[in-house]
Motif scaffolding. Structure first.
Motif, short mmCIF file in Angstrom:
data_model
loop_
_atom_site.label_atom_id
_atom_site.label_comp_id
_atom_site.label_asym_id
_atom_site.label_seq_id
_atom_site.Cartn_x
_atom_site.Cartn_y
_atom_site.Cartn_z
N GLU A 118 0.83 -1.21 0.00
CA GLU A 118 0.00 0.00 0.00
C GLU A 118 0.86 1.26 0.00
N LEU A 119 1.98 1.24 0.72
CA LEU A 119 2.89 2.38 0.71
C LEU A 119 3.39 2.68 -0.70
N LEU A 120 3.90 1.65 -1.36
CA LEU A 120 4.57 1.85 -2.65
C LEU A 120 3.59 2.08 -3.79
N PHE A 121 2.55 1.26 -3.84
CA PHE A 121 1.72 1.24 -5.04
C PHE A 121 0.38 1.98 -4.91
N GLU A 122 -0.01 2.28 -3.67
CA GLU A 122 -1.22 3.08 -3.48
C GLU A 122 -0.89 4.50 -3.04
N LYS A 123 0.00 4.66 -2.05
CA LYS A 123 0.35 6.01 -1.59
C LYS A 123 1.33 6.69 -2.55
N LEU A 124 2.47 6.06 -2.83
CA LEU A 124 3.46 6.65 -3.75
C LEU A 124 3.08 6.44 -5.21
N GLN A 125 2.19 5.49 -5.47
CA GLN A 125 1.70 5.20 -6.83
C GLN A 125 2.84 4.88 -7.80
N ILE A 126 3.77 4.05 -7.32
CA ILE A 126 4.90 3.62 -8.15
C ILE A 126 4.38 2.79 -9.32
N SER A 127 4.92 3.05 -10.51
CA SER A 127 4.54 2.29 -11.70
C SER A 127 5.77 2.13 -12.59
N ILE A 128 5.58 1.52 -13.74
CA ILE A 128 6.67 1.24 -14.66
C ILE A 128 7.39 2.52 -15.10
N LYS A 129 6.69 3.63 -15.13
CA LYS A 129 7.29 4.90 -15.55
C LYS A 129 8.31 5.43 -14.56
N ASP A 130 8.32 4.88 -13.34
CA ASP A 130 9.21 5.36 -12.29
C ASP A 130 10.52 4.58 -12.21
N LYS A 131 10.72 3.66 -13.12
CA LYS A 131 11.95 2.87 -13.12
C LYS A 131 13.17 3.77 -13.13
N GLY A 132 14.12 3.51 -12.22
CA GLY A 132 15.34 4.30 -12.13
C GLY A 132 15.28 5.42 -11.11
N LYS A 133 14.08 5.75 -10.60
CA LYS A 133 13.97 6.79 -9.60
C LYS A 133 14.50 6.29 -8.25
N SER A 134 14.77 7.22 -7.35
CA SER A 134 15.40 6.89 -6.07
C SER A 134 14.40 6.86 -4.93
N LEU A 135 14.62 5.95 -4.00
CA LEU A 135 13.77 5.78 -2.81
C LEU A 135 14.64 5.62 -1.59
N LEU A 136 14.41 6.44 -0.58
CA LEU A 136 15.04 6.31 0.73
C LEU A 136 14.07 5.62 1.67
N ILE A 137 14.48 4.48 2.26
CA ILE A 137 13.66 3.76 3.22
C ILE A 137 14.29 3.92 4.60
N ILE A 138 13.62 4.61 5.49
CA ILE A 138 14.13 4.80 6.85
C ILE A 138 13.64 3.65 7.71
N ASN A 139 14.58 2.87 8.25
CA ASN A 139 14.38 1.61 8.98
C ASN A 139 14.19 0.46 8.00
N GLY A 140 15.18 0.30 7.14
CA GLY A 140 15.10 -0.72 6.10
C GLY A 140 15.15 -2.14 6.59
N ALA A 141 15.70 -2.39 7.78
CA ALA A 141 15.85 -3.76 8.27
C ALA A 141 14.66 -4.23 9.09
N GLY A 142 13.70 -3.37 9.35
CA GLY A 142 12.50 -3.77 10.08
C GLY A 142 11.58 -4.61 9.21
N GLY A 143 10.45 -5.00 9.78
CA GLY A 143 9.54 -5.88 9.06
C GLY A 143 9.02 -5.28 7.77
N VAL A 144 8.49 -4.06 7.81
CA VAL A 144 7.96 -3.41 6.61
C VAL A 144 9.09 -3.04 5.67
N GLY A 145 10.18 -2.50 6.20
CA GLY A 145 11.30 -2.10 5.37
C GLY A 145 11.90 -3.26 4.60
N SER A 146 11.94 -4.43 5.22
CA SER A 146 12.51 -5.61 4.57
C SER A 146 11.70 -6.03 3.35
N VAL A 147 10.37 -5.86 3.43
CA VAL A 147 9.51 -6.20 2.30
C VAL A 147 9.53 -5.07 1.27
#
Length: 334
Positions: free
Chosen positions: A130-159
């Protein structure tokens, strides 16, 4: 049925008790629980229990098991189906022998991975999706763009790291110690930064003046100043953390940047028109787990579902140093 619940804020208040089988609403499945995983939401809800509650509160919102009965209007599943789910925080949870869950927030369990690996995934996968594809609305057109994930090793960050890489993004994941750094890199992170140090300088030292997207998965109050600085013009920030203080967002104005809150339980608690989307997302997650597109984030199985192991799991979660997910899968005590 046998169940486990808390009677106060204290971890020590988690006890075993007997209670009636849950009654079924029209869209409910009655599921025999075979495994659970523990999330930060379990500990947060426990901490909000009124002192000396007369009835233990059954926690737990990740589960896997088998459908043994269903409500009058169920159409998505049949008795005997193997399913997994993340539940509904307004109802008794999965720390019990049986749980009643609305079919529209349940998915078919993966068939090619173990119970312990599958049950780690529902809540965090729904949130990341839901974060990536509903809130940020990531799609094929966004390939190559940058994403910062704060707390990448947690449960949500890992996925989220895995899903973002699958979507073609360049992922910068925060991790604060060598095991966590190794973990996020193994999941596909292109770069790592330490969220206990200056994020702005670290990200810019990597060669990024700005990042297109940011996921805030921990300590939003602490990290918001750096995020305000790092987000790109017309960028988008998504956050799962309830702030302790009013957030300062005015610095986003001249960047025309967006800020979204994500709470995975909004759909079921508010009975939104898109409630069934969580059934569809979980089915997609199940397929991705079976075909290897998504890796489980289970890191520790504490064994039997009982009060002792649940207390231990809550202790580990509250230390805020866990990597991946903790699960309990042996239901031999039932």
């Amino acid at each position: 049925m046998k169940a486990y619940g808390a009677t106060s804020k204290s971890i020590d208040s988690i006890v075993e008790f007997e209670t009636n089988l849950p009654s079924l609403k029209p869209h409910d499945l009655l599921i025999k629980v075979d495994g659970i995983s523990i999330n930060p939401v379990d500990t947060k809800i426990r901490k909000n229990i009124e002192e000396d509650s007369l009835s233990p509160v059954i926690l737990g919102w990740d589960g896997i098991g088998t459908v043994i009965d269903k409500g009058a209007e169920v159409s998505l599943f049949k008795i005997g189906d193997r399913v997994f789910w993340a539940g509904d925080v307004t109802r008794p949870g999965s720390n019990a022998e049986f749980e009643a869950v609305d079919e529209r927030i349940v998915g078919y369990a993966p068939k090619k991975i173990s119970t312990e690996n599958a049950v780690a995934m529902p809540l965090t996968s729904l949130t990341a999706y839901e974060l990536l594809f509903e809130k940020l609305q990531i799609s094929i057109k966004d390939k190559g763009k940058s994403l910062l994930i704060i707390n990448g090793a947690g449960g949500v960050g890992s996925v989220a790291t895995q899903m973002a890489k699958q979507a073609g993004l360049t992922v910068i994941a925060s991790a604060s110690n060598p095991p966590a750094i190794e973990w996020v890199k193994a999941l596909g992170a292109d770069f790592t930064v330490n969220h206990h140090e200056d994020l702005t300088n670290q990200v810019r030292d990597l060669g990024f003046q700005y990042v297109d997207y940011v996921l805030i998965l921990n300590a939003v109050d602490q990290h918001m100043p750096a995020v305000n600085e790092l987000i790109a013009p017309q960028g988008h920030i998504a956050n799962i953390v309830q702030p302790k203080f009013p957030l300062v967002l005015d610095k986003l104005a001249h960047k025309s940047a967006s800020f979204s809150f994500e709470w995975m339980y909004t759909k079921v608690v508010s009975n939104t028109n898109d409630l069934k989307s969580q059934h569809e997302i979980l089915n997609k997650i199940s397929q991705w787990l079976d075909n290897g597109r998504l890796k489980t984030t289970m890191t520790e199985n504490l064994g039997k579902i009982n009060a002792t192991n649940l207390r231990l799991a809550h202790e580990k979660i509250e230390k805020n140093k866990t990597i991946g997910k903790i699960v309990l899968t042996s239901s031999s005590d039932f």
